[in-house]
Write a protein that holds these residues in place. Structure first.
Motif, short mmCIF file in Angstrom:
data_model
loop_
_atom_site.label_atom_id
_atom_site.label_comp_id
_atom_site.label_asym_id
_atom_site.label_seq_id
_atom_site.Cartn_x
_atom_site.Cartn_y
_atom_site.Cartn_z
N LYS A 200 -11.96 -50.42 33.58
CA LYS A 200 -10.51 -50.52 33.35
C LYS A 200 -9.73 -49.97 34.54
CE LYS A 200 -10.70 -50.23 28.30
NZ LYS A 200 -10.30 -49.44 27.09
N PHE A 201 -10.16 -48.82 35.04
CA PHE A 201 -9.48 -48.24 36.19
C PHE A 201 -9.54 -49.17 37.41
CE2 PHE A 201 -10.30 -43.77 34.38
CZ PHE A 201 -9.03 -43.73 33.85
N GLU A 202 -10.72 -49.75 37.62
CA GLU A 202 -10.88 -50.65 38.77
C GLU A 202 -10.01 -51.90 38.64
OE1 GLU A 202 -15.06 -51.24 39.03
OE2 GLU A 202 -15.39 -49.43 40.25
N ALA A 203 -9.88 -52.39 37.40
CA ALA A 203 -9.01 -53.54 37.16
C ALA A 203 -7.55 -53.18 37.44
CB ALA A 203 -9.17 -54.03 35.72
N ASN A 204 -7.17 -51.95 36.98
CA ASN A 204 -5.81 -51.48 37.27
C ASN A 204 -5.56 -51.33 38.76
OD1 ASN A 204 -5.15 -51.35 34.55
ND2 ASN A 204 -5.80 -49.23 34.34
N VAL A 205 -6.58 -50.82 39.46
CA VAL A 205 -6.47 -50.66 40.91
C VAL A 205 -6.28 -52.01 41.59
CG1 VAL A 205 -7.75 -50.06 43.01
CG2 VAL A 205 -7.73 -48.48 41.07
N SER A 206 -7.07 -52.99 41.14
CA SER A 206 -6.97 -54.33 41.73
C SER A 206 -5.58 -54.92 41.52
CB SER A 206 -8.02 -55.24 41.11
OG SER A 206 -7.91 -56.54 41.66
N GLN A 207 -5.05 -54.78 40.29
CA GLN A 207 -3.72 -55.32 39.99
C GLN A 207 -2.64 -54.60 40.78
OE1 GLN A 207 -2.65 -55.06 35.87
NE2 GLN A 207 -0.73 -56.16 36.13
N MET A 208 -2.73 -53.28 40.82
CA MET A 208 -1.73 -52.50 41.54
C MET A 208 -1.80 -52.76 43.04
SD MET A 208 -1.92 -48.88 39.46
CE MET A 208 -0.57 -48.15 40.38
N GLN A 209 -3.01 -52.96 43.54
CA GLN A 209 -3.17 -53.26 44.97
C GLN A 209 -2.49 -54.58 45.31
OE1 GLN A 209 -5.01 -51.16 47.27
NE2 GLN A 209 -3.83 -52.45 48.67
N GLY A 210 -2.65 -55.56 44.39
CA GLY A 210 -1.98 -56.85 44.60
C GLY A 210 -0.46 -56.70 44.62
N ASN A 211 0.06 -55.87 43.70
CA ASN A 211 1.51 -55.65 43.65
C ASN A 211 2.00 -54.95 44.93
OD1 ASN A 211 1.64 -56.77 41.10
ND2 ASN A 211 1.48 -54.81 40.05
N VAL A 212 1.21 -54.00 45.41
CA VAL A 212 1.58 -53.29 46.63
C VAL A 212 1.62 -54.24 47.82
CG1 VAL A 212 0.76 -51.60 48.32
CG2 VAL A 212 0.84 -51.01 45.90
N GLU A 213 0.60 -55.10 47.92
CA GLU A 213 0.56 -56.06 49.03
C GLU A 213 1.73 -57.04 48.94
OE1 GLU A 213 -1.39 -55.87 51.60
OE2 GLU A 213 -2.30 -54.08 50.72
N ALA A 214 2.05 -57.47 47.72
CA ALA A 214 3.19 -58.38 47.55
C ALA A 214 4.49 -57.69 47.94
CB ALA A 214 3.27 -58.85 46.09
N LEU A 215 4.61 -56.41 47.58
CA LEU A 215 5.80 -55.64 47.92
C LEU A 215 5.92 -55.46 49.43
CD1 LEU A 215 8.21 -54.22 46.77
CD2 LEU A 215 6.83 -52.19 46.40
N LYS A 216 4.80 -55.17 50.09
CA LYS A 216 4.80 -55.04 51.55
C LYS A 216 5.22 -56.35 52.20
CE LYS A 216 1.22 -51.48 52.10
NZ LYS A 216 -0.15 -51.22 52.63
#
Length: 237
Positions: free
Chosen positions: A119-135
């Motif tokens: 679950k944590f790794e899935a959250n990390v993957s999703q949040m990483q995608g959001n961060v990259e989109a934000l950048k």
């Protein structure tokens, strides 16, 4: 996320008439970018925290796995000692059973931790995608800001020029120039007229002088008188 709502508002403001109501679209865009950067900082902080939980959960898996193996090994050792008469059989069974119970407890914790880690790794993957989109959005809007600044300069210059041209006739400049042009044309025509009159008067005076000129007649009389004095006009006998 709030940042995507903000991005939509900025884009919408640029593409519809609402932008006309903005006091300064450049400052609004700059503020929007600053807000996105603040959201990025918060997102990176949250991402780091979730990554830390995922790492810790994964480390816990190793701990539970090793403990389960340790209890399994202890149960085996105890049973071997009982078999070699080093331990009482009943006591050995009790201790071995307790070791197996602890092994099962750690195995269950290991499975729970695996699920938690996923679950944590899935959250990390999703949040990483959001961060990259934000950048990416921040980079795009920073580039867009450069274009907007250039467009504002051009539009302001064009607006001021068009405004001056629109107000030119209303201030009377064009009318004044037209009047000056007409006045000059009148002055030129008047000068030409006076020239014609002057030339006309001069021609008449010349004709009158010529008609009234007695110089040639007087010369004839003087010539005749001179001949008479010299006796050239006497009749020869």
């Amino acid at each position: 996320m709030n940042i995507f709502k903000r991005l939509f508002k900025i884009g919408e403001a640029e593409t519809n008439s609402a932008i006309d109501k903005m006091e300064d679209p450049i400052k609004m865009t700059e503020q929007g970018i600053r807000d996105m950067k603040l959201d990025l900082e918060k997102s990176l902080e949250a991402l780091a925290q979730v990554k830390a939980l995922a790492i810790r959960s994964k480390n816990d898996q190793d701990v539970y796995k090793n403990k389960a193996k340790e209890y399994q090994d202890k149960a085996i050792i105890i049973l071997k000692k009982a078999n070699s008469k080093e331990l009482d059989a009943a006591e050995a069974d009790r201790l071995a059973k307790e070791a197996l119970v602890q092994k099962e407890v750690n195995e269950k914790q290991l499975e729970a931790t695996k699920t938690e880690t996923e679950k944590f790794e899935a959250n990390v993957s999703q949040m990483q995608g959001n961060v990259e989109a934000l950048k990416s959005n921040i980079g795009n809007w920073e580039n867009e800001l450069k274009t907007l600044k250039a467009r504002v300069k051009v539009s302001n210059a064009t607006k001021n020029l068009n405004k001056q041209m629109a107000e030119l006739d209303s201030t009377g400049t064009v009318s004044m120039l037209e009047r000056m042009k007409e006045k000059i044309a009148q002055e030129e025509a008047l000068a030409e007229a006076y020239g014609d009159i002057a030339n006309s008067n001069k021609s008449i005076d010349e004709e009158l002088d010529k008609a009234a000129d007695t110089t040639e007649a007087a010369a004839d009389d003087e010539l005749q008188k001179l001949k008479e004095q010299l006796g050239f006009n006497k009749t020869k006998k």
